[in-house]
Motif scaffolding. Structure first.
Motif, PDB file in Angstrom:
ATOM      1  N   GLU A 142       0.799  -1.218   0.000  1.00 23.20           N
ATOM      2  CA  GLU A 142       0.000   0.000   0.000  1.00 23.20           C
ATOM      3  C   GLU A 142       0.834   1.272   0.000  1.00 23.20           C
ATOM      4  O   GLU A 142       0.516   2.236  -0.700  1.00 23.20           O
ATOM      5  CB  GLU A 142      -0.939   0.021   1.218  1.00 23.20           C
ATOM      6  CG  GLU A 142      -2.091  -0.953   1.143  1.00 23.20           C
ATOM      7  CD  GLU A 142      -1.723  -2.315   1.728  1.00 23.20           C
ATOM      8  OE1 GLU A 142      -0.509  -2.577   1.872  1.00 23.20           O
ATOM      9  OE2 GLU A 142      -2.638  -3.103   2.021  1.00 23.20           O
ATOM     10  N   LYS A 143       1.926   1.290   0.763  1.00 26.97           N
ATOM     11  CA  LYS A 143       2.717   2.516   0.865  1.00 26.97           C
ATOM     12  C   LYS A 143       3.360   2.875  -0.467  1.00 26.97           C
ATOM     13  O   LYS A 143       3.339   4.036  -0.907  1.00 26.97           O
ATOM     14  CB  LYS A 143       3.787   2.354   1.954  1.00 26.97           C
ATOM     15  CG  LYS A 143       3.221   2.340   3.369  1.00 26.97           C
ATOM     16  CD  LYS A 143       4.331   2.271   4.419  1.00 26.97           C
ATOM     17  CE  LYS A 143       3.750   2.290   5.829  1.00 26.97           C
ATOM     18  NZ  LYS A 143       4.804   2.201   6.875  1.00 26.97           N
ATOM     19  N   THR A 144       3.946   1.872  -1.127  1.00 27.65           N
ATOM     20  CA  THR A 144       4.558   2.123  -2.434  1.00 27.65           C
ATOM     21  C   THR A 144       3.500   2.546  -3.439  1.00 27.65           C
ATOM     22  O   THR A 144       3.708   3.469  -4.246  1.00 27.65           O
ATOM     23  CB  THR A 144       5.285   0.865  -2.944  1.00 27.65           C
ATOM     24  OG1 THR A 144       6.215   0.426  -1.964  1.00 27.65           O
ATOM     25  CG2 THR A 144       5.995   1.139  -4.252  1.00 27.65           C
ATOM     26  N   LEU A 145       2.352   1.868  -3.383  1.00 26.91           N
ATOM     27  CA  LEU A 145       1.258   2.195  -4.290  1.00 26.91           C
ATOM     28  C   LEU A 145       0.825   3.645  -4.109  1.00 26.91           C
ATOM     29  O   LEU A 145       0.676   4.382  -5.093  1.00 26.91           O
ATOM     30  CB  LEU A 145       0.083   1.257  -4.031  1.00 26.91           C
ATOM     31  CG  LEU A 145      -1.244   1.610  -4.711  1.00 26.91           C
ATOM     32  CD1 LEU A 145      -1.092   1.611  -6.221  1.00 26.91           C
ATOM     33  CD2 LEU A 145      -2.343   0.649  -4.282  1.00 26.91           C
ATOM     34  N   TYR A 146       0.642   4.079  -2.879  1.00 29.62           N
ATOM     35  CA  TYR A 146       0.181   5.446  -2.630  1.00 29.62           C
ATOM     36  C   TYR A 146       1.202   6.467  -3.138  1.00 29.62           C
ATOM     37  O   TYR A 146       0.838   7.475  -3.753  1.00 29.62           O
ATOM     38  CB  TYR A 146      -0.086   5.646  -1.134  1.00 29.62           C
ATOM     39  CG  TYR A 146      -0.519   7.052  -0.802  1.00 29.62           C
ATOM     40  CD1 TYR A 146      -1.742   7.550  -1.272  1.00 29.62           C
ATOM     41  CD2 TYR A 146       0.283   7.894  -0.037  1.00 29.62           C
ATOM     42  CE1 TYR A 146      -2.137   8.836  -0.984  1.00 29.62           C
ATOM     43  CE2 TYR A 146      -0.105   9.184   0.254  1.00 29.62           C
ATOM     44  CZ  TYR A 146      -1.312   9.652  -0.230  1.00 29.62           C
ATOM     45  OH  TYR A 146      -1.698  10.939   0.046  1.00 29.62           O
ATOM     46  N   LYS A 147       2.484   6.208  -2.877  1.00 25.39           N
ATOM     47  CA  LYS A 147       3.527   7.130  -3.336  1.00 25.39           C
ATOM     48  C   LYS A 147       3.519   7.251  -4.857  1.00 25.39           C
ATOM     49  O   LYS A 147       3.660   8.343  -5.412  1.00 25.39           O
ATOM     50  CB  LYS A 147       4.902   6.653  -2.863  1.00 25.39           C
ATOM     51  CG  LYS A 147       5.151   6.839  -1.377  1.00 25.39           C
ATOM     52  CD  LYS A 147       6.534   6.318  -0.987  1.00 25.39           C
ATOM     53  CE  LYS A 147       6.775   6.458   0.506  1.00 25.39           C
ATOM     54  NZ  LYS A 147       8.101   5.903   0.897  1.00 25.39           N
ATOM     55  N   VAL A 148       3.341   6.119  -5.537  1.00 20.59           N
ATOM     56  CA  VAL A 148       3.325   6.133  -7.006  1.00 20.59           C
ATOM     57  C   VAL A 148       2.097   6.886  -7.512  1.00 20.59           C
ATOM     58  O   VAL A 148       2.187   7.690  -8.454  1.00 20.59           O
ATOM     59  CB  VAL A 148       3.347   4.693  -7.560  1.00 20.59           C
ATOM     60  CG1 VAL A 148       3.004   4.682  -9.053  1.00 20.59           C
ATOM     61  CG2 VAL A 148       4.707   4.068  -7.325  1.00 20.59           C
ATOM     62  N   LEU A 149       0.937   6.658  -6.888  1.00 22.33           N
ATOM     63  CA  LEU A 149      -0.270   7.363  -7.316  1.00 22.33           C
ATOM     64  C   LEU A 149      -0.139   8.868  -7.107  1.00 22.33           C
ATOM     65  O   LEU A 149      -0.581   9.663  -7.951  1.00 22.33           O
ATOM     66  CB  LEU A 149      -1.493   6.834  -6.560  1.00 22.33           C
ATOM     67  CG  LEU A 149      -1.982   5.439  -6.960  1.00 22.33           C
ATOM     68  CD1 LEU A 149      -3.124   4.998  -6.057  1.00 22.33           C
ATOM     69  CD2 LEU A 149      -2.433   5.418  -8.415  1.00 22.33           C
ATOM     70  N   VAL A 150       0.491   9.266  -6.014  1.00 24.34           N
ATOM     71  CA  VAL A 150       0.728  10.699  -5.783  1.00 24.34           C
ATOM     72  C   VAL A 150       1.645  11.262  -6.868  1.00 24.34           C
ATOM     73  O   VAL A 150       1.417  12.357  -7.397  1.00 24.34           O
ATOM     74  CB  VAL A 150       1.332  10.934  -4.383  1.00 24.34           C
ATOM     75  CG1 VAL A 150       1.821  12.382  -4.247  1.00 24.34           C
ATOM     76  CG2 VAL A 150       0.301  10.632  -3.304  1.00 24.34           C
TER      77      VAL A 150
END
Length: 435
Positions: A275-283
């Motif tokens: 989730e953390k990597t995913l959120y950073k990429v989406l941002v």
């Protein structure tokens, strides 16, 4: 209740309407083309010659020559219009049209007066000789009833319908179809020559009338659904493979550690497994969206395609995909903090769903059950391309907003899909170890 006299009157009026419609249709066919006008002029000249030579054909003699001349003239005056009307009627009546109407009558596909749709024309599609184009006079039967009765119409006319739409007005329905003996193959292998040259047109598979594709430059986001084993993951990878070959930057969210994707995918794409990597990429993707918004505004263009036509450094397309979006967005049984994290992810996805089209940023989701608890309305309502594989009534309703996938895709089918525009196709199979 309609008595026998009323029925007879309706039937007579119906027959007169058929005569009028096909006669009018014939006139349009004749005078709609230069060749038809030339033939009409030649025919008119023949009729005039026939009139002038009428006494040479039937030579009067004896004591009643004047009467014979009169009768000959009357006969010719009756014969020429009758033949003209009959020829015009036959030109305006497509071959087999009466049989078509009778078959529609047999299945009860009629209006409140008992009138079945009338076949106005039958032609072969110029771009695909397998495809027939049937044009019907509807007699008050709306397009919605045609689509609701598609299976019955296909069975009655022995056709597979590829598309149904209104004609120039709502009293005409046009059907694109193939002969009922044609069927889709259960297995079609992908080959490199199938890759479309058109800007970000993604080829999905083979339908009854030929290749089925979607252009994500025009329809930016895609949702693929279906039950387990329907082939949705293979179709997702087929879409992403073409995006990679078209030089898009592809991000794939896969919380199973990326095990469903062979090693080559980890090299050519960015696999996001938490989730953390995913959120950073989406941002970072939404930040890029805002950056591109400024770039396009400065350049005075409306979208990425206009910008890339003249730019030295072109903007690449970005595709964010997820093989099972429920693994990312399902909040069931989570703590408040965990739900808040997912809400942040949803917020970023909502921005992309709403604004991504002009800036070349796309969402491609596959899921078994994309209900409101998984995919919120703001994201879902901005996904215009929806594709459903094998499914029950509930799943089909969730994905396509109708139950057609349950009715039209066999329970044993794999790789068979239905789009929300009504096209059935068999998806291409490809070796996912080669990208």
């Amino acid at each position: 209740m309609i008595d026998n006299n009323d029925k007879s009157s309706l039937h007579n009026r119906w027959n007169m309407r058929i005569l009028g419609i096909y006669f009018s249709n014939g006139l349009k066919r004749i005078f709609g083309k230069n060749s038809g006008r030339v033939i009409a002029i030649i025919y008119l000249a023949f009729c005039l010659i026939f009139w002038e030579c009428r006494y040479s054909i039937w030579q009067p003699y004896g004591y009643f020559q004047n009467l014979q001349k009169f009768m000959t003239s009357v006969l010719v005056l009756i014969l020429i219009p009758s033949v003209t009307f009959a020829l015009t009627f036959l030109i305006g009546m497509p071959f087999g049209s009466i049989g078509v109407s009778n078959n529609l009558h047999r299945i009860g596909f009629v209006n409140s007066a008992g009138e079945a749709p009338l076949l106005l024309s039958k032609s072969v599609d110029k771009s695909n000789d397998r495809v027939m184009i049937l044009k019907f006079k509807t007699f008050g039967i709306p397009l919605s009833e045609w689509t609701d009765n598609q299976d019955r119409i296909e069975s009655a006319l022995n056709i597979h319908i590829d598309e149904m739409r209104e004609g120039d007005d709502c009293r005409v329905v046009i059907i694109r179809c193939v002969d009922g003996e044609n069927r889709l193959s259960d297995y079609i292998e992908w080959s490199e020559n199938l890759l479309s040259d058109e800007n970000f047109e993604i080829v999905l598979g083979e339908g009854y009338s030929g290749r089925v594709s979607v252009n994500i430059a025009k329809i930016p986001h895609m949702l693929i659904g279906g039950s387990t084993g329907s082939g949705k993951s293979v179709l997702l990878k087929l879409v992403l493979m073409q995006c990679v070959k078209k030089d898009a930057k592809v991000y794939i969210a896969d919380f199973k550690g990326g095990v469903d994707f062979p090693p080559i995918w980890h090299i050519k794409c960015s696999l996001l497994t938490d989730e953390k990597t995913l959120y950073k990429v989406l941002v970072s993707i939404t930040d890029e969206l805002q950056n591109r918004k400024q770039i396009l505004r400065t350049a005075g263009v409306a979208n990425i395609d206009e910008y890339n036509r003249n730019a030295e450094k072109k903007l690449y397309r970005i595709v964010f995909a997820c093989d099972e979006i429920a693994e990312v967005l399902d909040k069931t049984g989570l703590s408040k903090q965990q739900k808040d994290e997912i809400l942040k992810i949803e917020s970023e996805l909502s921005i992309i769903a709403r604004q991504g089209r002009a800036f070349g940023i796309h969402l491609v989701f596959a899921t078994q059950r994309p209900d409101a608890a998984i995919l919120n309305g703001q994201i879902r309502n901005n996904i215009d391309t929806r594709i459903c594989g094998r499914a029950d009534n509930v799943l089909s309703q969730i994905i396509l907003d109708n139950t057609d996938a349950s009715d039209k895709i066999a329970k044993s089918s794999q790789g068979r899909f239905l789009t929300n525009s009504g096209k059935i196709f068999q998806a291409y199979w490809f070796d996912e170890n080669i990208l």
